[in-house]
Design an enzyme around this catalytic site. Structure first.
Site, PDB file in Angstrom:
ATOM      1  N   LYS A  10       0.845  -1.204   0.000  1.00 50.39           N
ATOM      2  CA  LYS A  10       0.000   0.000   0.000  1.00 50.39           C
ATOM      3  C   LYS A  10       0.870   1.240   0.000  1.00 50.39           C
ATOM      4  O   LYS A  10       2.047   1.215   0.354  1.00 50.39           O
ATOM      5  CB  LYS A  10      -0.952   0.001   1.195  1.00 50.39           C
ATOM      6  CG  LYS A  10      -0.291  -0.125   2.571  1.00 50.39           C
ATOM      7  CD  LYS A  10       0.045   1.185   3.237  1.00 50.39           C
ATOM      8  CE  LYS A  10       0.540   1.003   4.659  1.00 50.39           C
ATOM      9  NZ  LYS A  10       1.039   2.232   5.308  1.00 50.39           N
ATOM     10  N   ASP A 141      -3.662  -1.113  10.117  1.00 44.94           N
ATOM     11  CA  ASP A 141      -3.597  -1.120   8.656  1.00 44.94           C
ATOM     12  C   ASP A 141      -4.308  -2.307   8.017  1.00 44.94           C
ATOM     13  O   ASP A 141      -4.498  -2.318   6.794  1.00 44.94           O
ATOM     14  CB  ASP A 141      -2.133  -1.137   8.192  1.00 44.94           C
ATOM     15  CG  ASP A 141      -1.489   0.234   8.223  1.00 44.94           C
ATOM     16  OD1 ASP A 141      -2.218   1.230   8.357  1.00 44.94           O
ATOM     17  OD2 ASP A 141      -0.251   0.310   8.108  1.00 44.94           O
TER      18      ASP A 141
END
Length: 278
Positions: A10, A141
């Protein structure tokens, strides 16, 4: 029956630190894009039913990772077993490509892949909301990887909302071979001083968020070697942004041609760095 799940990296395109909470965590606002389709920055998790639970780790960035109960993959699997209220014996194989401690969310992405894989492999029937709750218990996350695409994260980052796709500019992601401790960076915020708490401004549909990371100065305090990487990227005409708490930098360029030329130049001038074009 064996299943395979992709676990991409990411990129935090916007990371605002809005203050420290009473529980010691920090109030954040993030816009994150999951880098789907970048093979060199994608882990792969394979699994199949077996007589007992096991985990094998391989791949170019798997060295030094331990397949014991502290590993986030096995912690996520134990969460599934807790919810299922029964053992889920399986042979898991994780092929690592995302570097550890680089700010690209590799461990969190692996954990999200575990939740998806175990749910399907053992037909647990867990709906998206149940998986998101499990993900938030594993790490701030983890939930964003269940959504994929471009995601707004609030609170510690674990409360997530899908956003309309926002195209990425030509990017390089550079890993200088350094490891940065995320807890150390958050502790260093108190030393360098908290940034002004400026939340994400209102954006038109499909507009790119500001290119910002409020953890940058704290990360440079923890790992001063990161300054040289930023300077090298600035010298190429790139606009660098620290990835999460580091140690990777993302740099955006005004054209694919300049990005690709810079990638070749950096691979020559800094052969110990890993450079990916996105």
């Amino acid at each position: 029956m064996a299943l395979a799940i992709q676990a991409p990296a990411k990129l935090n395109r916007f990371l605002a630190v809005l203050g420290r909470r009473a529980d010691g965590f920090h109030e954040l606002e993030l816009v994150t894009t999951v880098l789907e389709g970048v093979a060199e920055l994608t882990d792969q998790l394979d699994g199949e039913p077996a007589a007992r639970l096991s985990l094998e780790i391989s791949g170019p960035t798997g060295q030094g990772l331990v397949a014991d109960e502290t590993n986030l993959v096995l912690r996520a699997w134990r969460q599934l077993e807790r919810v299922a209220d029964r053992p889920l014996p399986a042979r898991l194989r994780l092929e690592k490509h995302i570097p550890h401690g680089a700010g690209l969310g590799g461990g969190s992405s692996d954990a999200a892949a575990v939740l998806r894989l175990g749910n399907r492999l053992f037909d647990l029937g867990l709906e998206d909301q149940a998986l998101l709750i499990l993900a938030s218990e594993l790490g701030s996350d983890v939930p964003l990887f269940l959504l994929g695409g471009t995601v707004l994260g609030l609170d510690r980052g674990e409360r997530v909302f899908p956003l309309s796709p926002v195209a990425l500019e030509p990017l390089l992601i550079v890993h200088p071979g350094l490891h940065v401790s995320t807890p150390a960076v958050y502790r260093a915020l108190q030393e360098v001083g908290y940034p002004d708490p400026e939340p994400l401004p209102s954006l038109p549909e499909g507009a790119a968020p500001p290119w910002r990371n409020d953890l940058t100065e704290a990360a440079l305090k923890v790992c001063p070697e990161l300054v040289g990487v930023r300077q090298a990227l600035l010298a190429t005409g790139g606009e660098p942004l620290l990835c999460g708490s580091g140690s990777c930098w993302a740099a955006r360029y005004d054209s694919v041609t300049r990005r690709d030329a810079t990638a070749e130049s950096l691979r020559t001038s800094h052969p110990s760095w890993r450079v990916w074009a996105v």
